[in-house]
Design a protein around this motif. Structure first.
Motif, PDB file in Angstrom:
ATOM      1  N   TRP A 175       0.845  -1.208   0.000  1.00 29.32           N
ATOM      2  CA  TRP A 175       0.000   0.000   0.000  1.00 29.32           C
ATOM      3  C   TRP A 175       0.876   1.253   0.000  1.00 29.32           C
ATOM      4  N   HIS A 228      -0.200   3.466  -3.279  1.00 32.69           N
ATOM      5  CA  HIS A 228      -1.420   4.225  -2.994  1.00 32.69           C
ATOM      6  C   HIS A 228      -1.440   5.557  -3.751  1.00 32.69           C
ATOM      7  N   GLN A 229      -2.672   6.086  -3.941  1.00 32.12           N
ATOM      8  CA  GLN A 229      -2.836   7.359  -4.652  1.00 32.12           C
ATOM      9  C   GLN A 229      -2.564   8.517  -3.697  1.00 32.12           C
ATOM     10  N   THR A 230      -2.077   9.595  -4.249  1.00 26.21           N
ATOM     11  CA  THR A 230      -1.871  10.789  -3.440  1.00 26.21           C
ATOM     12  C   THR A 230      -3.207  11.504  -3.262  1.00 26.21           C
ATOM     13  N   ASP A 231      -3.243  12.455  -2.369  1.00 27.26           N
ATOM     14  CA  ASP A 231      -4.472  13.204  -2.118  1.00 27.26           C
ATOM     15  C   ASP A 231      -4.916  13.972  -3.353  1.00 27.26           C
ATOM     16  N   GLU A 232      -3.985  14.487  -4.116  1.00 26.77           N
ATOM     17  CA  GLU A 232      -4.337  15.243  -5.324  1.00 26.77           C
ATOM     18  C   GLU A 232      -4.997  14.335  -6.359  1.00 26.77           C
ATOM     19  N   GLU A 233      -4.482  13.103  -6.514  1.00 26.09           N
ATOM     20  CA  GLU A 233      -5.079  12.163  -7.467  1.00 26.09           C
ATOM     21  C   GLU A 233      -6.494  11.783  -7.041  1.00 26.09           C
ATOM     22  N   ILE A 234      -6.680  11.540  -5.758  1.00 28.77           N
ATOM     23  CA  ILE A 234      -8.013  11.177  -5.250  1.00 28.77           C
ATOM     24  C   ILE A 234      -8.988  12.325  -5.457  1.00 28.77           C
ATOM     25  N   GLU A 235      -8.553  13.549  -5.200  1.00 26.31           N
ATOM     26  CA  GLU A 235      -9.411  14.726  -5.379  1.00 26.31           C
ATOM     27  C   GLU A 235      -9.785  14.904  -6.849  1.00 26.31           C
ATOM     28  N   LYS A 236      -8.862  14.620  -7.753  1.00 33.63           N
ATOM     29  CA  LYS A 236      -9.122  14.733  -9.190  1.00 33.63           C
ATOM     30  C   LYS A 236     -10.185  13.714  -9.618  1.00 33.63           C
ATOM     31  N   VAL A 237     -10.061  12.466  -9.137  1.00 38.26           N
ATOM     32  CA  VAL A 237     -11.036  11.421  -9.482  1.00 38.26           C
ATOM     33  C   VAL A 237     -12.413  11.779  -8.926  1.00 38.26           C
ATOM     34  N   LEU A 238     -12.459  12.250  -7.696  1.00 39.14           N
ATOM     35  CA  LEU A 238     -13.743  12.641  -7.100  1.00 39.14           C
ATOM     36  C   LEU A 238     -14.367  13.799  -7.852  1.00 39.14           C
TER      37      LEU A 238
END
Length: 190
Positions: A28, A32-42
């Protein structure tokens, strides 16, 4: 000669048991994805939900600010009072009152009749409770309905006989188990 390395058995067992968890943690950490990547997907998939939740949050902030200062918003204060009164602006009776009978002799007669009926119901409930207590005190486990039928004359001998049969069957069963146990134990000692 070098000293031998000794590992206690419980340490070895716990080390083997924890290896999968450590392996997953390492995997993991690397993937794992960074916070910026997760925010972009959301942002791509859930823009409507995010905007709606932001609007609701602003509304709630306004609501609580108005609750702290009740003089700021009279309309909201009136709604909150209505909620506290349960949707009613004033107290109301919880039972119906017939205005044509209220304060008349006919109304008094009906009231007395209703009170007598309530007293009769209470007395009959007391009698049923007493019957149940008698059954419990007599150590007979019989339904209260059977006792009532017995007292009224229906199948009066059957209730007592039924309870007696239950006791005798239990006693015979207990004696049988005791006899079987003594036979088995007695044969082994010989």
């Amino acid at each position: 000669m070098a000293p031998r390395l000794r590992v206690p058995a419980h340490v070895f067992g716990y080390s083997i048991a924890i290896m999968p968890a450590v392996g997953y943690a390492i995997y993991w950490k690397r993937n794992h994805q960074t916070d910026e990547e997760i925010e972009k997907v959301l942002g791509e998939n859930y823009t409507k939900n995010i905007q709606g939740s932001r609007e609701k949050k602003q509304d709630m902030v306004k609501f609580f600010a108005a609750m702290k200062d009740p003089t700021a918003n009279r309309e909201q204060e009136m709604k909150m009072r209505e909620v506290l009164y349960g949707g009613k602006g004033e107290k109301k009776r919880h039972y119906a009152v017939d205005e044509s009978l209220y304060g008349t002799e006919e109304g008094l007669e009906q009231r007395k009749l209703a009170e007598q009926q309530n007293e009769n119901k209470k007395k009959s409930k007391k009698k049923k409770r007493r019957r149940k207590r008698k059954v419990v005190k007599g150590e007979e486990k019989v339904d209260a309905k059977q006792v009532v039928k017995a007292e009224e004359g229906e199948n009066s001998g059957g209730v007592a006989l039924f309870a007696l049969e239950k006791k005798s069957v239990a006693a015979v069963g207990a004696l049988g188990v005791l006899a079987l146990a003594t036979m088995l134990i007695g044969n082994k000692r010989s």
